[in-house]
Design an enzyme around this catalytic site. Structure first.
Site, mmCIF file in Angstrom:
data_model
loop_
_atom_site.group_PDB
_atom_site.id
_atom_site.type_symbol
_atom_site.label_atom_id
_atom_site.label_comp_id
_atom_site.label_asym_id
_atom_site.label_seq_id
_atom_site.Cartn_x
_atom_site.Cartn_y
_atom_site.Cartn_z
ATOM 1 N N GLY A 252 66.991 47.775 31.112
ATOM 2 C CA GLY A 252 66.442 49.022 31.650
ATOM 3 C C GLY A 252 67.241 49.488 32.864
ATOM 4 N N ASP A 253 67.622 48.536 33.727
ATOM 5 C CA ASP A 253 68.422 48.882 34.920
ATOM 6 C C ASP A 253 69.804 49.395 34.498
ATOM 7 O OD1 ASP A 253 66.289 47.828 36.339
ATOM 8 O OD2 ASP A 253 67.199 45.837 36.467
HETATM 9 P P1 ADP Z 1 63.235 47.660 30.333
HETATM 10 O O1 ADP Z 1 64.182 46.539 30.676
HETATM 11 O O2 ADP Z 1 63.061 48.621 31.458
HETATM 12 O O3 ADP Z 1 61.931 47.207 29.723
HETATM 13 P P2 ADP Z 1 64.161 48.290 27.643
HETATM 14 O O4 ADP Z 1 63.854 46.881 27.228
HETATM 15 O O5 ADP Z 1 63.401 49.355 26.945
HETATM 16 O O6 ADP Z 1 64.012 48.507 29.218
HETATM 17 O O7 ADP Z 1 65.727 48.498 27.427
HETATM 18 C C1 ADP Z 1 66.451 49.636 27.816
HETATM 19 C C2 ADP Z 1 67.485 49.966 26.764
HETATM 20 O O8 ADP Z 1 68.364 48.844 26.555
HETATM 21 C C3 ADP Z 1 66.910 50.291 25.389
HETATM 22 O O9 ADP Z 1 66.556 51.663 25.281
HETATM 23 C C4 ADP Z 1 68.086 49.921 24.468
HETATM 24 O O10 ADP Z 1 69.063 50.950 24.483
HETATM 25 C C5 ADP Z 1 68.677 48.687 25.165
HETATM 26 N N1 ADP Z 1 68.040 47.453 24.661
HETATM 27 C C6 ADP Z 1 67.057 46.738 25.230
HETATM 28 N N2 ADP Z 1 66.703 45.679 24.460
HETATM 29 C C7 ADP Z 1 67.484 45.730 23.360
HETATM 30 C C8 ADP Z 1 67.611 44.931 22.182
HETATM 31 N N3 ADP Z 1 66.841 43.872 21.971
HETATM 32 N N4 ADP Z 1 68.534 45.296 21.272
HETATM 33 C C9 ADP Z 1 69.330 46.362 21.470
HETATM 34 N N5 ADP Z 1 69.255 47.165 22.566
HETATM 35 C C10 ADP Z 1 68.351 46.855 23.487
#
Ligand code: ADP
Length: 309
Positions: A252-253
Site C-alpha cells: 500500500g505504501d
Molecule cells: P495495503 O498494504 O494498504 O493493505 P494492498 O494490500 O491493497 O494495500 O496493496 C496495494 C497494491 O499492491 C494493490 O492494489 C496491488 O496493486 C498490489 N498488491 C498487493 N498485494 C498483492 C498481491 N498479493 N499480488 C499482487 N499485487 C498485490
C-alpha cells in the site's frame, strides 16, 4: 520535491525464532533493525523511483537519532522536529516453522502542546519547498486528532496536492480537510462507513460518499485484486495478473509512492493508476518491505488493465 510526513515513526526490529513459544526464553541471532513507519516506506520507494524526497515528522531520544543516522546512511533527506519523548520501537517475532508473526508495538511518545505548535510551523515552512505532500500512518498521543485535517487545509491554501493514507479516527477527521487523494484498503473503507461492504457496488458507493465531501480521488486498494480509483468525475478499475508473491507488507505504501510519482511526472490519470498498482505489485514480489526495483515496475505497468466503470 515530494514531502513525506511520518508523525509516529518507529524502529522496527524483527527476530526469526523457530518454534516461538509464549512464556519461554529463546536465544536468537541479532534482530534485523529498520527505520519504520509507513511514511518512511513511501519515502524509500520514491527514492527507488528516482524522485526527490524530503522526510519529516517527529523524532526523539536515542531511537530517534538511530533513525536519522539510518536515513543519512541511505542518503534520504530528512528534516524532523526533535521532540523530548523517545521514538518508539516495535518488535516482531517471526516463526518460519509455524508461519506466525507475533508483534509488540509500542504506543510511542506523548507530544506536548508546545511541540504540536512547533511542528505546525515546521510543516508550513517545509511546504514552501514541496509540490506534493504525503502523510501516512497513525498519530502519536498528544497530537490533536484533526491534525491531518489541518494539514489538508494548509496544503490546499498553498495549492499543493495532499495524499493521505491513514485509518480510524485519523482518517475520518482527515477526510474533513478534503485531501486530494486518500488510499484506503477495503478494511479501512469498511471501518470508515461503519458497515460491511459486500460487493463492488457497495464499495463504490462508500467511496463516492467520500468524494462528495470534497476529496478528489479515493484510491481503493484491493490487494491481489488490484484497485479502483474513484474520482469526482470518473471511476477507473485496475485489474492485475496473478503473481508469485514474497511479501506484500508495504504494498500500500509503495502504491501511494507510485501515485505521487505519477502525478509529479504528469501521467494521465489512467496511467497513474496503472503505475501505482505496478509499484504495489513490484513490492509484493520482493522479500523486503517498502522496496521496489524501477525496472520491475516498468515491466509490470503494461500488465495492469485499466478500464472505466
Ligand atoms: P495495503 O498494504 O494498504 O493493505 P494492498 O494490500 O491493497 O494495500 O496493496 C496495494 C497494491 O499492491 C494493490 O492494489 C496491488 O496493486 C498490489 N498488491 C498487493 N498485494 C498483492 C498481491 N498479493 N499480488 C499482487 N499485487 C498485490
Amino acid at each position: 520535491m515530494i514531502l513525506t510526513v511520518t508523525l509516529n515513526p518507529a524502529i522496527d526490529v524483527s527476530y526469526h525464532v523457530q518454534h516461538f513459544q509464549i512464556g519461554h526464553g529463546h536465544r536468537v541471532e541479532n534482530g534485523n533493525k529498520t527505520a519504520g513507519g509507513k511514511g518512511l516506506n513511501v519515502s524509500r520507494v520514491l527514492q527507488q523511483l528516482n524522485s526527490e524526497v524530503l522526510c519529516t515528522g517527529l523524532l526523539g531520544g536515542s531511537t530517534g537519532t538511530w533513525i536519522k543516522n539510518q536515513l543519512d546512511s541511505v542518503n534520504l533527506m530528512h528534516d524532523f522536529l526533535e521532540i523530548t519523548g523517545e521514538t518508539r520501537t516495535c518488535l516482531a517475532m517471526l516463526d518460519p516453522i509455524a508461519g506466525t508473526q507475533t508483534e509488540l508495538m509500542e504506543r510511542g511518545p506523548t507530544i506536548s502542546k508546545e511541540e504540536v505548535e512547533r511542528f505546525r510551523d515546521h510543516f508550513k515552512h517545509l511546504c514552501q519547498k514541496a509540490n506534493i505532500v504525503i502523510a501516512s500512518g497513525s498519530m502519536p498521543k498528544g497530537m490533536p486528532s484533526p491534525f491531518y485535517q489541518e494539514m489538508g487545509e494548509i496544503t490546499r491554501e498553498l495549492h499543493i496536492p495532499f495524499l493521505l493514507d491513514t485509518s480510524g479516527n485519523a482518517l475520518t477527521e482527515g477526510i474533513e480537510g478534503r485531501p486530494f487523494l486518500i488510499k484506503p484498503n477495503e478494511m479501512e473503507l469498511r471501518a470508515y462507513v461503519g458497515r460491511e461492504l459486500s460487493n463492488e457496488e457497495e464499495m463504490l458507493e462508500a467511496a463516492k460518499i467520500i468524494c462528495n465531501k470534497g476529496v478528489q480521488y479515493v484510491l481503493l486498494s484491493l490487494g491481489s485484486k488490484g484497485a479502483i480509483l474513484v474520482g469526482q468525475e470518473n471511476i477507473l478499475k485496475a485489474e492485475i495478473p496473478e503473481m508469485e508473491v514474497k511479501n506484500p507488507v508495504g504494498s500500500g505504501d509503495s502504491m501511494l509512492a507510485g501515485m505521487a510519482y505519477a502525478l509529479q511526472q504528469g501521467f494521465s490519470i489512467s496511467k497513474s493508476l496503472a503505475f501505482a498498482c505496478a509499484c504495489g505489485m513490484a513490492n509484493a514480489v520482493e522479500e523486503q518491505t517498502g522496496y521496489v526495483e524501477k525496472v520491475v515496475v516498468e515491466k509490470l505497468v503494461p500488465q495492469v488493465k485499466v478500464t472505466p466503470l
